[in-house]
Design a protein around this motif. Structure first.
Motif, PDB file in Angstrom:
ATOM      1  N   LEU A  34     -36.515  95.591 -50.667  1.00  0.00           N
ATOM      2  CA  LEU A  34     -36.076  95.150 -49.347  1.00  0.00           C
ATOM      3  C   LEU A  34     -34.687  94.546 -49.453  1.00  0.00           C
ATOM      4  CD1 LEU A  34     -36.888  94.457 -46.302  1.00  0.00           C
ATOM      5  CD2 LEU A  34     -37.407  92.185 -47.184  1.00  0.00           C
ATOM      6  N   LYS A  35     -33.792  95.009 -48.597  1.00  0.00           N
ATOM      7  CA  LYS A  35     -32.478  94.377 -48.490  1.00  0.00           C
ATOM      8  C   LYS A  35     -32.460  93.571 -47.202  1.00  0.00           C
ATOM      9  CE  LYS A  35     -27.622  95.094 -47.605  1.00  0.00           C
ATOM     10  NZ  LYS A  35     -26.587  96.013 -47.096  1.00  0.00           N
ATOM     11  N   VAL A  36     -32.056  92.324 -47.309  1.00  0.00           N
ATOM     12  CA  VAL A  36     -32.027  91.461 -46.134  1.00  0.00           C
ATOM     13  C   VAL A  36     -30.798  90.564 -46.212  1.00  0.00           C
ATOM     14  CG1 VAL A  36     -33.493  89.703 -47.222  1.00  0.00           C
ATOM     15  CG2 VAL A  36     -33.388  89.832 -44.739  1.00  0.00           C
ATOM     16  N   GLU A  37     -30.159  90.351 -45.074  1.00  0.00           N
ATOM     17  CA  GLU A  37     -28.991  89.480 -45.020  1.00  0.00           C
ATOM     18  C   GLU A  37     -29.445  88.040 -44.840  1.00  0.00           C
ATOM     19  OE1 GLU A  37     -29.189  92.274 -43.129  1.00  0.00           O
ATOM     20  OE2 GLU A  37     -27.890  93.456 -44.451  1.00  0.00           O
ATOM     21  N   ALA A  38     -29.043  87.178 -45.758  1.00  0.00           N
ATOM     22  CA  ALA A  38     -29.454  85.771 -45.690  1.00  0.00           C
ATOM     23  C   ALA A  38     -28.946  85.111 -44.420  1.00  0.00           C
ATOM     24  CB  ALA A  38     -28.937  85.019 -46.918  1.00  0.00           C
ATOM     25  N   SER A  39     -27.821  85.597 -43.897  1.00  0.00           N
ATOM     26  CA  SER A  39     -27.246  84.986 -42.694  1.00  0.00           C
ATOM     27  C   SER A  39     -28.088  85.254 -41.444  1.00  0.00           C
ATOM     28  CB  SER A  39     -25.824  85.507 -42.465  1.00  0.00           C
ATOM     29  OG  SER A  39     -25.813  86.925 -42.405  1.00  0.00           O
ATOM     30  N   LYS A  40     -29.071  86.170 -41.534  1.00  0.00           N
ATOM     31  CA  LYS A  40     -29.931  86.453 -40.373  1.00  0.00           C
ATOM     32  C   LYS A  40     -30.984  85.373 -40.165  1.00  0.00           C
ATOM     33  CE  LYS A  40     -28.178  90.445 -39.217  1.00  0.00           C
ATOM     34  NZ  LYS A  40     -28.865  91.720 -39.416  1.00  0.00           N
TER      35      LYS A  40
ATOM     36  N   PHE B  12     -33.389  91.997 -52.208  1.00  0.00           N
ATOM     37  CA  PHE B  12     -31.941  91.863 -52.340  1.00  0.00           C
ATOM     38  C   PHE B  12     -31.442  90.973 -51.206  1.00  0.00           C
ATOM     39  CE2 PHE B  12     -27.544  93.341 -51.688  1.00  0.00           C
ATOM     40  CZ  PHE B  12     -27.048  93.177 -52.970  1.00  0.00           C
ATOM     41  N   LEU B  13     -31.046  89.749 -51.564  1.00  0.00           N
ATOM     42  CA  LEU B  13     -30.562  88.769 -50.569  1.00  0.00           C
ATOM     43  C   LEU B  13     -29.049  88.891 -50.466  1.00  0.00           C
ATOM     44  CD1 LEU B  13     -32.541  85.461 -51.222  1.00  0.00           C
ATOM     45  CD2 LEU B  13     -32.332  86.629 -49.037  1.00  0.00           C
ATOM     46  N   ASP B  14     -28.590  89.636 -49.488  1.00  0.00           N
ATOM     47  CA  ASP B  14     -27.153  89.835 -49.328  1.00  0.00           C
ATOM     48  C   ASP B  14     -26.542  88.683 -48.520  1.00  0.00           C
ATOM     49  OD1 ASP B  14     -24.793  91.115 -49.723  1.00  0.00           O
ATOM     50  OD2 ASP B  14     -25.139  92.724 -48.277  1.00  0.00           O
ATOM     51  N   GLU B  15     -25.239  88.542 -48.641  1.00  0.00           N
ATOM     52  CA  GLU B  15     -24.481  87.517 -47.903  1.00  0.00           C
ATOM     53  C   GLU B  15     -24.995  86.110 -48.183  1.00  0.00           C
ATOM     54  OE1 GLU B  15     -24.538  88.560 -43.775  1.00  0.00           O
ATOM     55  OE2 GLU B  15     -23.317  90.349 -44.063  1.00  0.00           O
ATOM     56  N   ILE B  16     -25.404  85.861 -49.420  1.00  0.00           N
ATOM     57  CA  ILE B  16     -25.894  84.535 -49.772  1.00  0.00           C
ATOM     58  C   ILE B  16     -24.782  83.501 -49.645  1.00  0.00           C
ATOM     59  CG2 ILE B  16     -25.389  84.748 -52.230  1.00  0.00           C
ATOM     60  CD1 ILE B  16     -28.611  83.207 -50.865  1.00  0.00           C
ATOM     61  N   ASP B  17     -23.524  83.947 -49.790  1.00  0.00           N
ATOM     62  CA  ASP B  17     -22.403  83.011 -49.670  1.00  0.00           C
ATOM     63  C   ASP B  17     -22.233  82.495 -48.246  1.00  0.00           C
ATOM     64  OD1 ASP B  17     -21.755  85.749 -49.140  1.00  0.00           O
ATOM     65  OD2 ASP B  17     -19.637  85.210 -49.040  1.00  0.00           O
ATOM     66  N   LYS B  18     -22.779  83.243 -47.259  1.00  0.00           N
ATOM     67  CA  LYS B  18     -22.624  82.823 -45.859  1.00  0.00           C
ATOM     68  C   LYS B  18     -23.474  81.593 -45.532  1.00  0.00           C
ATOM     69  CE  LYS B  18     -20.015  86.353 -44.572  1.00  0.00           C
ATOM     70  NZ  LYS B  18     -20.023  87.196 -45.763  1.00  0.00           N
TER      71      LYS B  18
ATOM     72  N   VAL C  49     -38.005  82.847 -42.595  1.00  0.00           N
ATOM     73  CA  VAL C  49     -37.697  83.369 -43.928  1.00  0.00           C
ATOM     74  C   VAL C  49     -38.896  84.075 -44.550  1.00  0.00           C
ATOM     75  CG1 VAL C  49     -35.855  81.719 -44.422  1.00  0.00           C
ATOM     76  CG2 VAL C  49     -38.212  81.126 -44.979  1.00  0.00           C
ATOM     77  N   GLU C  50     -40.106  83.677 -44.175  1.00  0.00           N
ATOM     78  CA  GLU C  50     -41.286  84.330 -44.733  1.00  0.00           C
ATOM     79  C   GLU C  50     -41.416  85.779 -44.270  1.00  0.00           C
ATOM     80  OE1 GLU C  50     -44.737  82.000 -43.911  1.00  0.00           O
ATOM     81  OE2 GLU C  50     -44.250  80.453 -45.396  1.00  0.00           O
ATOM     82  N   SER C  51     -40.678  86.137 -43.213  1.00  0.00           N
ATOM     83  CA  SER C  51     -40.770  87.514 -42.714  1.00  0.00           C
ATOM     84  C   SER C  51     -40.287  88.512 -43.746  1.00  0.00           C
ATOM     85  CB  SER C  51     -39.953  87.663 -41.426  1.00  0.00           C
ATOM     86  OG  SER C  51     -38.572  87.459 -41.680  1.00  0.00           O
ATOM     87  N   MET C  52     -39.436  88.088 -44.689  1.00  0.00           N
ATOM     88  CA  MET C  52     -38.970  89.033 -45.710  1.00  0.00           C
ATOM     89  C   MET C  52     -40.133  89.490 -46.593  1.00  0.00           C
ATOM     90  SD  MET C  52     -36.878  86.794 -48.568  1.00  0.00           S
ATOM     91  CE  MET C  52     -36.138  85.509 -47.583  1.00  0.00           C
ATOM     92  N   ILE C  53     -41.084  88.592 -46.853  1.00  0.00           N
ATOM     93  CA  ILE C  53     -42.240  88.965 -47.670  1.00  0.00           C
ATOM     94  C   ILE C  53     -43.153  89.905 -46.882  1.00  0.00           C
ATOM     95  CG2 ILE C  53     -44.179  88.104 -49.023  1.00  0.00           C
ATOM     96  CD1 ILE C  53     -41.395  87.322 -50.071  1.00  0.00           C
TER      97      ILE C  53
END
Length: 485
Positions: free
Chosen positions: A95-101, A296-302, A112-116
């Protein structure tokens, strides 16, 4: 955004996963991603450690936590692609997910639990597809027998139907004694009926009956619309509501007439669903998520805090604290039961132009012990990206236009010119890495793609002069270049 790529035919020819060494894993990644050796080594070791952990005693294996990774690098250098290809290689739910979402608890946004939950749904689809492949032949056989029963109602029932038919007293073990026994009647002409059925079977497989109409019973679900109010979150309502609906509204059957070819597809699908044990699918999928899932937690820097930030940025730390227990290891309630996140591999990524990994809260930093920096792409990297990977851009465009009889040939100087222009535009405007190649290629092949099969010339050679001709006016005008490229 959920991404799942089933293994291709080429991937299925690879050695078993537990036989792949880190060096071999890197070699497989090299076939799809150019450069970035440090990142490839990190994910290869992480994957290999998973295999090593499975060989430990259960008590010790439970204590070995995954070594999560942070990838640091500009956009378009291969962060997502490395993680995606790794998941495909391992046949893992990915799963790819944008942390900023995500937003802090108490604010409107995604939990955040929705990613699981999303990862479990992906795993369910993966396992279901695998099971459907296993029962595909049996489902087609059953569907064929049912269709022959419809085409030849007077024929003896198929094995499937015969098993469901009521048994005779003799079959049930009762002996019927007649005071005046009569000779048994002559056997029906079973041979003739069997021959007719087999003749129909041959015609069916040859497609000669495709347009013939048959009447079959189809299941329909009609859900009434209604409104309700609840203090549950949307994620929790989704779990309970989906489970509740099938019990509230039973499936209705309706007779429909359809062509044989359509009926065969419908009946095959119905048989597949009947043959697949969804309870087993669920158990396998949940276990696969717990032991081999990759997020895959993308945009973690955001969501990293910035020094001296005030106001809305305060919620960034809240999002980090909400993500922390998921990465640290917890159990999440899903519609398929409780799912443990203890051994899910998390790969975070970000450009970190403004913030830096040390801006993350200490607890979250500690859960990502491996950090790798990805290099910006050079001119030589662009040339290799165009030419070397299995799904290289040149191969993609050549194959696409070949479907309309256009045979493209790219010269070496054309590839260097495209790469040079891409690198130059990245320096002059925003650096979007390899994605710039897509923009340049679309402009170069615009006229050829538009003409398609209508083009008079079928054999076309793309050289440096042609590339310059197509892009000359745009490259000269700096403002237009920023807008178009």
């Amino acid at each position: 955004m959920a991404l799942y790529l089933p293994p291709s035919a080429a991937d299925q020819e690879l050695p078993a996963l537990d036989e792949l060494t880190p060096r071999e894993i890197v070699a497989e990644l090299d076939k799809h991603v150019v450069g970035q050796p440090a990142a490839k080594r990190a994910v290869a070791v992480a994957l290999r450690n998973r295999i090593r952990r499975q060989k430990l005693a259960p008590e010790l294996a439970e204590e070995v936590m995954p070594k999560n990774i942070i990838m640091i690098g500009p956009t378009g250098v291969g962060k997502t692609e490395i993680a995606r290809r790794l998941a495909r290689l391992a046949n893992s739910a990915f799963l790819k997910v944008e942390a900023s979402k995500f937003t802090e608890v108490g604010y409107v946004g995604r939990d955040v639990e929705s990613m699981i939950r999303d990862l479990v749904e992906i795993a369910i689809d993966m396992v279901r597809e695998e099971k459907l492949d296993e029962v595909g032949d049996k489902a087609e056989q059953n569907a064929e027998e049912r269709l022959l029963d419809l085409l030849l109602p007077s024929a003896p029932p198929s094995d499937t139907a015969a098993k469901a038919a009521p048994k005779s007293p003799k079959e049930l073990g009762f002996a019927l004694v007649s005071p005046n026994p009569e000779p048994a009647p002559a056997a029906p002409a079973a041979d003739t009926s069997h021959k007719t059925r087999e003749k129909l079977r041959t015609q069916l497989r040859a497609g000669k009956l495709d347009d013939k109409l048959v009447e079959i019973e189809t299941r329909e679900r009609n859900f009434p619309t209604f409104e309700f109010m609840s203090n549950q979150s949307m994620e929790e309502m989704d779990i309970s509501f989906k489970d509740m609906l099938p019990n509230l509204f039973g499936a209705k059957t309706k007779k429909r007439k359809m062509k044989v070819v359509e009926a065969m597809g419908y009946l095959t699908q119905e048989e597949e669903q009947r043959l697949v044990d969804m309870d087993q699918v669920t158990r396998t999928a949940v276990e696969r998520v717990e032991q081999g899932g990759i997020i895959f937690l993308d945009e973690i820097d955001k969501i990293a805090g910035r020094e001296g930030s005030h106001g809305p940025d305060v919620s960034r730390e809240g999002v980090q604290r909400d993500i922390l227990p998921i990465v640290e290891g917890t159990t999440v309630n899903t519609r398929y039961g409780m799912v443990s996140t203890d051994h899910i591999l998390f790969i975070a990524a970000g450009a970190f132009h403004v913030s830096k990994p040390s801006d993350l809260i200490p607890e979250l930093q500690g859960r990502f012990p491996i950090r790798v920096e990805l290099d910006s792409l050079t001119l030589d990297d662009f040339v290799r990206i165009l030419r070397e990977p299995k799904s290289a851009l040149i191969k993609q465009y050549t194959a696409l236009l070949a479907t309309e009889g256009i045979h493209l040939t790219f010269t070496d100087d054309a590839l260097h010119e495209i790469a040079s222009l891409s690198a130059r535009v990245n320096e002059a405007t925003e650096n979007i890495g390899a994605r710039r190649l897509h923009t340049i290629m679309e402009r170069v092949l615009d006229e050829i793609s538009f003409a398609g099969g209508e083009a008079i010339e079928k054999n076309i050679t793309i050289d440096a002069a042609y590339v310059q001709q197509q892009l000359e006016s745009i490259v000269k005008d700096q403002d237009l270049s920023r807008y178009i490229l």
